[in-house]
Design an enzyme around this catalytic site. Sequence first.
Site, PDB file in Angstrom:
ATOM      1  N   VAL A  28       0.870  -1.187   0.000  1.00 16.56           N
ATOM      2  CA  VAL A  28       0.000   0.000   0.000  1.00 16.56           C
ATOM      3  C   VAL A  28       0.903   1.232   0.000  1.00 16.56           C
ATOM      4  O   VAL A  28       1.704   1.412   0.919  1.00 16.56           O
ATOM      5  CB  VAL A  28      -0.902   0.016   1.251  1.00 16.56           C
ATOM      6  CG1 VAL A  28      -1.737   1.287   1.306  1.00 16.56           C
ATOM      7  CG2 VAL A  28      -1.796  -1.219   1.260  1.00 16.56           C
ATOM      8  N   ASP A  29       0.829   2.062  -1.040  1.00 13.78           N
ATOM      9  CA  ASP A  29       1.721   3.225  -1.085  1.00 13.78           C
ATOM     10  C   ASP A  29       1.193   4.339  -0.180  1.00 13.78           C
ATOM     11  O   ASP A  29       0.082   4.262   0.361  1.00 13.78           O
ATOM     12  CB  ASP A  29       1.969   3.693  -2.525  1.00 13.78           C
ATOM     13  CG  ASP A  29       0.746   4.323  -3.161  1.00 13.78           C
ATOM     14  OD1 ASP A  29       0.074   5.156  -2.517  1.00 13.78           O
ATOM     15  OD2 ASP A  29       0.458   3.999  -4.336  1.00 13.78           O
ATOM     16  N   SER A  30       1.992   5.400  -0.021  1.00 12.83           N
ATOM     17  CA  SER A  30       1.679   6.422   0.987  1.00 12.83           C
ATOM     18  C   SER A  30       0.364   7.140   0.692  1.00 12.83           C
ATOM     19  O   SER A  30      -0.356   7.522   1.609  1.00 12.83           O
ATOM     20  CB  SER A  30       2.830   7.424   1.090  1.00 12.83           C
ATOM     21  OG  SER A  30       2.978   8.139  -0.127  1.00 12.83           O
TER      22      SER A  30
END
Lengths: 316, 80
Positions: free
Chosen positions: B38-40
């Site tokens: 899950v990216d930022s």
Amino acid sequence: MTAGSRIVAMGHYQPSRVVTNDDLASTIDTNDAWIKDRVGIAERRIAGSETVADMATYAAEKALANSGLSAADIDMVVVATCTSIDRCPNVATRVAAKLGIAAPAAFDLNTACSGFSYAVGTADHAIRAGAARNAIVIGAEKLSDVTDWTDRSTAVLFGDAAGAAVLTGVPDGEEPGVGPVLWGSAPDKGDVLKIEGWQPYIHQEGQIVFRWATTALAPFARQACEKAGVDVSELAAFVPHQANARIIDGIVKRLGLGPDVVVPKDLAVSGNTSAASIPLALSKLVERREVPAGAPVLLFGFGGGLTYAGQVVRCP
Amino acid sequence: MATREEITSGLAEILEEVAGVNPDDVAEGKSFTDDLDVDSLSMVEVVVAAEEKFGVKIPDNEVQNLKTVGDAVSYIEANH
């Protein structure tokens, strides 16, 4: 007396030098897929020797030519920018000097990425008040001057460009083409996006800006439509500030825009050009005739400050 | 009051919708970034959706402390 103003023509300018994601990946730890997925940018234009005033002038020159007006008709020049290095003279007077506009009211306005909508609102008010008849409104930025090219979190985001609009008064009894501006700010969040100090670099708290942009702004964009008496479902196009494709998607979703509404993602080929991004995208949309003249278009800018502003305009 | 299992399964639904995470991969010990990819920015979307789903406030400065699914479950359990 005038009933308001309308945008009669647009123009834009981008430097010729293209910098792709692969170009950036040769000097910093990043890659094309990562940038496209996170931000939606494939390439950007980076200025060489052109100054903010040069780019502003080229864009304004095209808008003026497209408008059918001459320099002698213009009595106001407003430049939205947050990247002009010179304090004085301002960019607006430099543009006026180069275009031979003899004695306009000429000033710069800085609300960072929301600047163009602030400037259109300000020029519209001046025309309504009788303080100006024909205005050139420009968004121009040279973000490459304030970008830390070793910082992979920001170096991939920005580009240089200028876009310009010519506004003119509409006679009493005619429908104005620039709707009432909805503008404001969230000053308590000011520190999350900064170009601060002497010879500065852009710094931002990306997650906080992203959250604010995707959650707080759709209601303001809706209010801008309400002020203009235009239902969101009637919009032919939505031209938001081009910061991040996922922010655009988030606002579009919350606004409930249908698939037939034109929503440019010019950032894919231009990067985030701050105050220039909306007039740049709108100018290209007009040039390609993607929206019929007279159709309602919602402009909505947002960014450093944090500031935001938007209005419904009739497409030139 | 939702149980930890209910909160975890609610988060799994959000993670699937926002970031395309397979719900079978979601467990308390999993790191959002390292294990679930899950990216930022997706993390922000997860937080916003979790606020709506569970009726909690998750302030900006709290988001960085939510490293694992278990961290998020504990925060939601304590604050909803």
